[in-house]
Structures are given as C-alpha cells and as structure tokens.
Design an enzyme around this catalytic site. Structure first.
Site, PDB file in Angstrom:
ATOM      1  N   GLU A  13       9.371   7.481 -17.233  1.00 19.05           N
ATOM      2  CA  GLU A  13       7.991   7.926 -17.445  1.00 19.05           C
ATOM      3  C   GLU A  13       7.475   7.454 -18.805  1.00 19.05           C
ATOM      4  O   GLU A  13       6.328   7.033 -18.948  1.00 19.05           O
ATOM      5  CB  GLU A  13       7.904   9.446 -17.341  1.00 19.05           C
ATOM      6  CG  GLU A  13       8.146   9.940 -15.927  1.00 19.05           C
ATOM      7  CD  GLU A  13       8.413  11.437 -15.881  1.00 19.05           C
ATOM      8  OE1 GLU A  13       7.500  12.173 -15.496  1.00 19.05           O
ATOM      9  OE2 GLU A  13       9.517  11.866 -16.235  1.00 19.05           O
ATOM     10  N   SER A  28      14.922  20.399 -17.206  1.00 16.27           N
ATOM     11  CA  SER A  28      13.791  21.251 -17.535  1.00 16.27           C
ATOM     12  C   SER A  28      14.284  22.444 -18.335  1.00 16.27           C
ATOM     13  O   SER A  28      15.395  22.923 -18.133  1.00 16.27           O
ATOM     14  CB  SER A  28      13.122  21.718 -16.240  1.00 16.27           C
ATOM     15  OG  SER A  28      12.420  22.921 -16.456  1.00 16.27           O
ATOM     16  N   HIS A  36       0.832  -1.213   0.000  1.00 16.45           N
ATOM     17  CA  HIS A  36       0.000   0.000   0.000  1.00 16.45           C
ATOM     18  C   HIS A  36       0.866   1.261   0.000  1.00 16.45           C
ATOM     19  O   HIS A  36       0.424   2.309   0.481  1.00 16.45           O
ATOM     20  CB  HIS A  36      -0.953   0.046   1.200  1.00 16.45           C
ATOM     21  CG  HIS A  36      -1.744  -1.212   1.409  1.00 16.45           C
ATOM     22  ND1 HIS A  36      -3.023  -1.382   0.938  1.00 16.45           N
ATOM     23  CD2 HIS A  36      -1.409  -2.379   2.010  1.00 16.45           C
ATOM     24  CE1 HIS A  36      -3.453  -2.590   1.267  1.00 16.45           C
ATOM     25  NE2 HIS A  36      -2.490  -3.219   1.911  1.00 16.45           N
ATOM     26  N   LYS A  66      16.532  20.711 -12.216  1.00 13.76           N
ATOM     27  CA  LYS A  66      15.774  19.470 -12.406  1.00 13.76           C
ATOM     28  C   LYS A  66      16.563  18.334 -13.032  1.00 13.76           C
ATOM     29  O   LYS A  66      17.384  18.521 -13.911  1.00 13.76           O
ATOM     30  CB  LYS A  66      14.563  19.756 -13.300  1.00 13.76           C
ATOM     31  CG  LYS A  66      13.534  20.641 -12.619  1.00 13.76           C
ATOM     32  CD  LYS A  66      12.648  19.856 -11.700  1.00 13.76           C
ATOM     33  CE  LYS A  66      11.430  19.362 -12.470  1.00 13.76           C
ATOM     34  NZ  LYS A  66      10.598  18.515 -11.655  1.00 13.76           N
TER      35      LYS A  66
END
Ligand code: ARG
Length: 462
Positions: free
Chosen positions: A293, A280, A159, A286
């Site tokens: 992804e 970025s 969880h 970043k």
C-alpha cells in the site's frame, strides 16, 4: 540584519534579513552534492593551471585543500553555516579559510550556475547507474519466480473481469518487460545527462580562454554543451528523470495493486511473506499488505515531483533563475522514493508464493475458454464475427444452466453450429487453451519458457 562575509556584500550594502537567510538557503539539501562539487572544482582548478590562469602550485594547494574538506564532510566534522547559502559557497569559503590566497582563485571563469548544473549531472549519472542495477535485480527476481510457474495457471484479467487463461509465469514476465523499458529510458537519459556544462559560466561563458574539453574529459563527460546559455540552464534532464522515476513508480504501484487484490480472502491467489505485512492494533486476525500500500501511495509523491519540476520550469524567462534551486528537491525525492520502492518490490517478489492449488480449483469459472472456442470455429472456416456470436450464445446458455463450456454436449454444440466436431473438447478447459496458444508472446508454457531463456541471457550480461 546578518552579515555573511560574501564578496558581494560590497555590492549589496551590508547584511540580509534573517528571514531571507532561511528562505534562500539550499545547503540543507544540496549538501549531498558535496562529492560532486569537489570533483568539479578539482577538474576546474587543474584546467586553470593547464591554461596558465593559476600556477601549478596554486592548483596543488587547491586540490589538497579540497580533499581535506571532502574528508572532513565525510567524517561529519565539517561545520556548515547556512549563511553560505549552498554547498558550493560553503566549500569555497572553507577552502579560502584553509589555504588563503590560492583559494580565492578557484572561482576564476566559473559561476555557481555552471557549478550546480555540473554537480547535478554528475550526481544523476551515478544515480542512474545505481537505479539501473536495482531494476536489473528486480527483473531477475521476477524471472526466478516465473521459472517456478511455467505450467501452473491463473486467469488473465481485463477490466478486472476474467478474460483468458495464462500460465502464471506469463503474468510475472509482463513486469520484466515494463521494467526493461524503464531501464532503457534511464540509459537514453544517461546519454543526455553526460555532457558537460562546466565553463558555460554565469550565462555567456568567459573572456578567459578556458579549456572546456579538458574538464569534460576529466569528469568523464562524453562532450561539452555547445551553447553557454543553454548549457548552464538546461533542466530538461531533471524533468526527464522525474518522469522516468514516475514511470517506474507507476509500474510498481500497479504491481502493488495487483498483489493487494490477489492477497484478499476473496481472490486468495498469492501469499505475501509475513515480513512484508503488518497486523491491526485491534483485529487480531489481520495480515495487512502495508508495504504494498505504501508503494502505491508513494507513487503520488514521485508523480508530484514530476509535476513540480515541469510547472517550475514553464514560466521562467531564459537561462538561470533562482526558481531552479528547487529542482534538487524534486530529483532527490524522486530518486529516493523510487530506489526504496524498487528494493522493497525485489524483497517482496523474492519471497512470495502463488497459491496454485486454490487458483486451479476455481479456474473453470468465468468462461476463460470462450475465445479459444471462437478461434476453434475460425479454424473450421467460420468467419470470426459469426463464431463470436455463436460462442456468446453458448456462454449465455451455460450461465443459465450453471455449466461450463466443457460440459456442453456434442449434440448441443452441433445445434449451435454445425462446423463443431468432437475435437472441440481439446479447446475447452484452461489447460487445453493454454496448450493451444500459438502466437509469439502468448500466455502459454512454450512462450513463457522461451521468454525466460531470453531474459536469463540478457540479464546475466548486466
Ligand atoms: N544554490 C543555487 C542553486 O541550487 C546555486 C546557483 C545560484 N546561482 C545564482 N546565480 N544565484 O540553484
């Protein structure tokens, strides 16, 4: 209207609408089957000669012509014309143009239906072998990484809440297991793929005595499909293939999701190599895990291919319908996406690091040792349900006072349950828990070292 010089123009009275030409063609994507189409045609023509349906000389001319066409396509010199609809017609037309009369005999006793079914099976057989090799390489990368982390620990989550401590290798080997099932699924599928539909004809076979065993053997199939109606129209293997690809993709997507979470400042468990991150355009600090992804995102496209495959099949009347032409789009997409994702995963896993020091510093938060404490009570004769309650109470108290279970005094422990003795502390703290693991497959060093040995043996044989 466009005329296309096909033999069926006599039946259909002339040309077709230009819109229809574009709508019906599959050449733009089935061109990648060309090698397999030629393989099938060579086997078919040799068989026709063996059965006395064409002469040896004609078969020789056909084979020579096909080999020349094959080389021309490989060199990128072949001129494709979408009026030919698909790769089967394109190659046959080129053959007839090249060798004349003998070329017109190649299609004897054969239909495009069994041609396309044969080509797809030959393609998929190779694709399965390639994919299994790539999966094995990824498994090896995981095992190599697991070897580095047989002692360093991390929390195991359920969880996404801290659950029990494990050595990091145990986590990594869980992916080797998932990939092994994918590897085996592909192997199972290969056996069902590797049977020959060639000779099933358009639907009911042929009045000519074709030797189907011969072409099957020539093409390396394990046998022939027994029923011509089923043989030329079975696409179960396409649905299965897109399912197995989806499963691989789902496994990699879950890995990607873990890595994305683990590489956040909040978790800070792993370092993904710069080579697999982007930055970025605006925020200079970043390091974004874009490859991961994309792996997660591309899973949608593979699962989409599975969905497209099964829905495409569901409403069709028996045997071949042109709907099936679309099957190739889906199996090619699933294969291409999954193959790229397996390669990318291998690269990322081969170059990643776990930040063991930082993980260790925060390992005593979240009561990872609570279950071990309950099991300690079981060893002292307390029924598990009772032990569960005792530990639950202790955890609640600790949470109040901001302590870990290891910081509870012996006096407090004996008040909570008189079965608890001084040896309780050997069961508290992540390191102790991991040492206590005693069941096969558990998350301790001993179990992980054993699994690594087992995997190294198995994977080295592939
Ligand atoms: N391009 C077609 C396909 O991919 C070949 C089979 C065409 N068969 C037919 N009966 N029209 O399915």
């Amino acid at each position: 209207m466009v005329t296309n010089g096909k033999s069926w123009e006599k039946r259909l009275g002339g040309g077709v609408d230009k819109l229809a030409v574009d709508f019906v063609e599959s050449l733009s994507y089935d061109v990648r089957l060309y090698k397999y189409d030629i393989m099938g045609s060579v086997a078919h023509s040799r068989m026709l000669a063996e059965c006395g349906l064409i002469t040896e000389d004609e078969s020789g001319q056909i084979e020579k012509g096909l080999r020349e066409i094959e080389a021309e396509i490989a060199r990128g010199e072949f001129e494709f014309n979408k009026l030919h609809e698909d790769i089967h017609m394109a190659i046959e037309a080129a053959l007839i143009e090249r060798i004349g009369e003998a070329g017109k005999k190649l299609h004897t006793g054969r239909s495009r239906n069994d041609q396309v079914a044969t080509d797809m099976r030959l393609w998929m057989r190779d694709e399965i072998d390639t994919l299994r090799g790539k999966i094995t390489d990824l498994q090896k990368a995981f095992v190599t990484l697991a070897q580095k982390y047989t002692a360093d620990m991390m929390p195991a989550y359920t969880h996404l809440q801290r659950a029990q401590p494990i050595v990091i290798g145990a986590y990594l080997l869980s992916f080797v297991e998932m990939l092994e099932r994918d590897f085996c699924r592909l192997g199972d599928l290969r056996a069902r793929v590797n049977v020959s539909p060639l000779g099933c004809g358009a639907v009911a076979g042929s009045t000519l005595g074709l030797d189907r065993e011969m072409t099957a053997k020539e093409l390396g199939f394990d046998g022939v499909m027994a029923n011509s109606m089923d043989g030329m129209s079975d696409r179960d293997f396409c649905a299965e293939f897109t399912f197995v690809c989806s499963m691989v993709s789902i496994h990699l997507s879950r890995l990607a999701e873990d890595m994305i979470i683990y590489s956040t400042t909040e978790f800070d468990f792993v370092h993904i190599d710069d080579a697999y991150c982007t930055s970025s355009s605006m925020m200079p600090q970043k390091r974004n895990p874009d490859m991961l992804e994309l792996m997660r995102g591309k899973t949608g496209s593979v699962a989409g291919s599975l969905m497209a495959m099964v829905v495409m099949l569901k409403g069709q009347p028996s045997t071949y319908n042109r709907d099936m032409q679309e099957d190739k789009l889906h199996i090619f997409n699933a294969a291409d996406v999954v193959s790229a994702c397996v390669d990318m995963s291998r690269a990322i896993v081969s170059n990643m690091e776990f930040k063991v020091k930082g993980i260790a510093k925060r390992l005593e938060g979240g009561f990872l040792d609570a279950t071990c404490l309950a099991e300690y009570l079981v060893k002292k004769g307390v029924p598990f349900r009772e032990a569960h309650g005792v530990v639950g109470g202790l955890v609640a108290e600790c949470e109040e006072s901001g302590r870990s279970l290891g910081e509870v005094t012996l006096e407090e422990f004996t008040i909570a349950c008189e079965a608890i003795g001084a040896d309780v502390y050997e069961n508290l703290g992540a390191g102790n828990v991991v040492r206590q693991y005693a069941s096969a497959g558990a998350g301790g060093t001993e179990q992980v070292v054993e699994q690594i040995g087992d995997w190294k043996g198995r994977l080295s044989k592939r």
